[in-house]
Design an enzyme around this catalytic site. Sequence first.
Site, PDB file in Angstrom:
ATOM      1  N   GLU A 224      72.581 -61.261  21.460  1.00  0.00           N
ATOM      2  CA  GLU A 224      71.730 -61.411  20.271  1.00  0.00           C
ATOM      3  C   GLU A 224      71.576 -60.024  19.688  1.00  0.00           C
ATOM      4  OE1 GLU A 224      71.094 -64.212  18.996  1.00  0.00           O
ATOM      5  OE2 GLU A 224      71.819 -65.363  20.691  1.00  0.00           O
TER       6      GLU A 224
ATOM      7  N   CYS B 167      63.904 -57.711  15.529  1.00  0.00           N
ATOM      8  CA  CYS B 167      65.186 -58.118  14.969  1.00  0.00           C
ATOM      9  C   CYS B 167      64.962 -59.096  13.823  1.00  0.00           C
ATOM     10  CB  CYS B 167      66.035 -58.757  16.052  1.00  0.00           C
ATOM     11  SG  CYS B 167      65.123 -59.999  16.951  1.00  0.00           S
TER      12      CYS B 167
HETATM   13  P1  NAD Z   1      70.474 -50.542  21.114  1.00  0.00           P
HETATM   14  O1  NAD Z   1      71.717 -51.256  20.754  1.00  0.00           O
HETATM   15  O2  NAD Z   1      70.369 -49.108  20.767  1.00  0.00           O
HETATM   16  O3  NAD Z   1      70.232 -50.622  22.693  1.00  0.00           O
HETATM   17  C1  NAD Z   1      70.222 -51.864  23.368  1.00  0.00           C
HETATM   18  C2  NAD Z   1      70.690 -51.629  24.790  1.00  0.00           C
HETATM   19  O4  NAD Z   1      72.066 -51.259  24.763  1.00  0.00           O
HETATM   20  C3  NAD Z   1      69.951 -50.489  25.482  1.00  0.00           C
HETATM   21  O5  NAD Z   1      69.740 -50.815  26.846  1.00  0.00           O
HETATM   22  C4  NAD Z   1      70.917 -49.343  25.334  1.00  0.00           C
HETATM   23  O6  NAD Z   1      70.752 -48.341  26.318  1.00  0.00           O
HETATM   24  C5  NAD Z   1      72.239 -50.044  25.463  1.00  0.00           C
HETATM   25  N1  NAD Z   1      73.358 -49.321  24.868  1.00  0.00           N
HETATM   26  C6  NAD Z   1      73.330 -48.428  23.856  1.00  0.00           C
HETATM   27  N2  NAD Z   1      74.582 -47.992  23.603  1.00  0.00           N
HETATM   28  C7  NAD Z   1      75.397 -48.608  24.466  1.00  0.00           C
HETATM   29  C8  NAD Z   1      76.798 -48.578  24.699  1.00  0.00           C
HETATM   30  N3  NAD Z   1      77.593 -47.819  23.972  1.00  0.00           N
HETATM   31  N4  NAD Z   1      77.302 -49.376  25.655  1.00  0.00           N
HETATM   32  C9  NAD Z   1      76.485 -50.183  26.385  1.00  0.00           C
HETATM   33  N5  NAD Z   1      75.163 -50.238  26.215  1.00  0.00           N
HETATM   34  C10 NAD Z   1      74.610 -49.482  25.269  1.00  0.00           C
HETATM   35  O7  NAD Z   1      69.263 -51.373  20.504  1.00  0.00           O
HETATM   36  P2  NAD Z   1      67.709 -51.054  20.541  1.00  0.00           P
HETATM   37  O8  NAD Z   1      67.427 -49.914  19.608  1.00  0.00           O
HETATM   38  O9  NAD Z   1      67.188 -50.980  21.928  1.00  0.00           O
HETATM   39  O10 NAD Z   1      67.150 -52.404  19.925  1.00  0.00           O
HETATM   40  C11 NAD Z   1      67.205 -52.661  18.568  1.00  0.00           C
HETATM   41  C12 NAD Z   1      68.374 -53.547  18.191  1.00  0.00           C
HETATM   42  O11 NAD Z   1      68.316 -54.750  18.950  1.00  0.00           O
HETATM   43  C13 NAD Z   1      68.325 -53.966  16.738  1.00  0.00           C
HETATM   44  O12 NAD Z   1      69.613 -53.973  16.195  1.00  0.00           O
HETATM   45  C14 NAD Z   1      67.751 -55.372  16.816  1.00  0.00           C
HETATM   46  O13 NAD Z   1      68.049 -56.174  15.698  1.00  0.00           O
HETATM   47  C15 NAD Z   1      68.361 -55.869  18.074  1.00  0.00           C
HETATM   48  N6  NAD Z   1      67.589 -56.967  18.639  1.00  0.00           N
HETATM   49  C16 NAD Z   1      68.069 -58.230  18.465  1.00  0.00           C
HETATM   50  C17 NAD Z   1      67.353 -59.317  18.951  1.00  0.00           C
HETATM   51  C18 NAD Z   1      67.849 -60.712  18.751  1.00  0.00           C
HETATM   52  O14 NAD Z   1      67.340 -61.619  19.411  1.00  0.00           O
HETATM   53  N7  NAD Z   1      68.816 -60.930  17.878  1.00  0.00           N
HETATM   54  C19 NAD Z   1      66.156 -59.097  19.629  1.00  0.00           C
HETATM   55  C20 NAD Z   1      65.709 -57.793  19.808  1.00  0.00           C
HETATM   56  C21 NAD Z   1      66.443 -56.731  19.308  1.00  0.00           C
END
Ligand code: NAD
Length: 541
Positions: free
Chosen positions: A293, A327
């Site tokens: 998601e 999100c």
């Molecule tokens: P992010 O993508 O920066 O991080 C999410 C997770 O991914 C973290 O644990 C991070 O350490 C990890 N990560 C970062 N880079 C990575 C890589 N290269 N490889 C593997 N893992 C990696 O997101 P965030 O800032 O924590 O959260 C915000 C984002 O999440 C927004 O885009 C938001 O829309 C989305 N979100 C979506 C939903 C949904 O249900 N659709 C819900 C909550 C948040």
Amino acid sequence: MLKGFFHVPKAVNEPVKGYAPNSPERAAVQAAYTSMWNAKIDVPLYIGSEEIKTGNTRNITAPHDHKHVVGIYHLAEKQHIEKAIANALESRKAWANMAWEQRAAIFLKAAELIAGPYRARINAATMIGQSKNIHQAEIDASCELIDFLRYNVEFMTQIYNDQPKSDSTVWNRLEYRPLEGFVYAITPFNFTAIAANLPASAAMMGNVVVWKPSDSQVFSTKIILEVFKEAGVPDGVINVVFGDALMITDTVLASRDFAGIHFTGSTHVFKDIWAKIGANIHNYKTYPRIVGETGGKDFIIAHPSANVKQVVTGITRGAFEFQGQKCSAASRAYIPQSLWPAVKEQLTADVKSMKMGSPEDFGNFITAVIHEGSFDKLASYIDQAKKDADAEIIIGGNYDKSVGYFIEPTVIVTTNPKYTTMETELFGPVITIYVYEDAKWEETLELVDTTSEYALTGAVFSQDRYAIEVATTKLQNAAGNFYINDKPTGAVVGMQPFGGARASGTNDKAGSALNLLRWVSPRTIKETFVTPEDYRYPFLG
Ligand code: NAD
């Protein structure tokens, strides 16, 4: 094993507490906040039965007071990830075979621990580490998480109950096996409930998990793990590692036993992970389940028949609660010319009345954004909007990171419906409004549908049923969660299963049986009672 068809308690949504002045819940969370603010926690890796302190640490700070260190957490090296995988696989032998009612009892107990003895602490941790005001912490860390745990237990039994037909000669059974291998959970900073649910939902279905939380959600991760431990999740079922996301992910995806990923976070990270899984596909024992998601560019569209106060409240709550870091947060709005003067007037008055500061002061509606990277990104978009001829900041536009990462709730009005902040997910307290000609309702719906790559949430406000019908049809693929006369945030487990399509994710609907189905691999068992003993069919005679 099973000696009865047990019924689980009927899932009910946890009531949201009010935290009014002088209420006992307010006193409890304030006391928890004060003691946790000064506690200096030390968060290890959780691998099998071990709590590993690598000594390579990072500070945990509060976004609203970033110089205040509330603790440290330890970073993993490659060997720890390999150890976490090995421990998960070892634990799988017992966990995958445990009777479902035992697993159900563990997670139902976790729900009750959060509803009672852990409520103040998990809320306070979320207020400190993620800068949520008390209401946002309550609806996330307590209520949504409790709901996930209770409803998922119920959904699990619905899945197990779904059985094929049989007759007097054969008995057909479906056995919902956990995936063969381990599940990798990667979680975002913005919801404590999502952080806990991604590993827990897979584990509930009998899977073992390697969980990598966000660096900006470590404080509440610690409380989640205390709850899971007390509820009885056995060691090694959920293994937790912090650190370099790329290294951790590459190590996990290199394992032959990688069986699925449960991801929530940004779109580009998920797409990169998907590509890596594709590149590794020949190495895996089984085709991995890929559930993600991701981002959103969620909309509000008001029809000329809409009620102005309702539209404005949809915008203020939808765009600015938790500083727009949902999100599902409204980040683009389409307002008809005829309503715009009234919408603008009330929106300006409402946003100006919002107080900003630490969540410790319950009068603050707005607190800080999560970290410096987010702050700087938001500030750069605001600065650009100040320069661009086709954009005007009509509310807010100031920011200050001297104490905490504070960005004023900001409203941009643009004459260009494809302006960058109408298309790009900013993930902060910024909404962009495009004012359309009343006569162009259907063209504007077309714009809404085609303006961003995402399709997560969206809302239509209208008192005209024909207009609602047209919007519902035209925007069929523009949002996985579509709201009529309501803000596009605040999905409740068991009520509005959540998830989006297009670039917003695989739409496996967290908070529903659809999601849990991704964590099982059914085995069909056919048993024949009187087995043929001669190959010849009657027609051969
Ligand atoms: P992010 O993508 O920066 O991080 C999410 C997770 O991914 C973290 O644990 C991070 O350490 C990890 N990560 C970062 N880079 C990575 C890589 N290269 N490889 C593997 N893992 C990696 O997101 P965030 O800032 O924590 O959260 C915000 C984002 O999440 C927004 O885009 C938001 O829309 C989305 N979100 C979506 C939903 C949904 O249900 N659709 C819900 C909550 C948040």
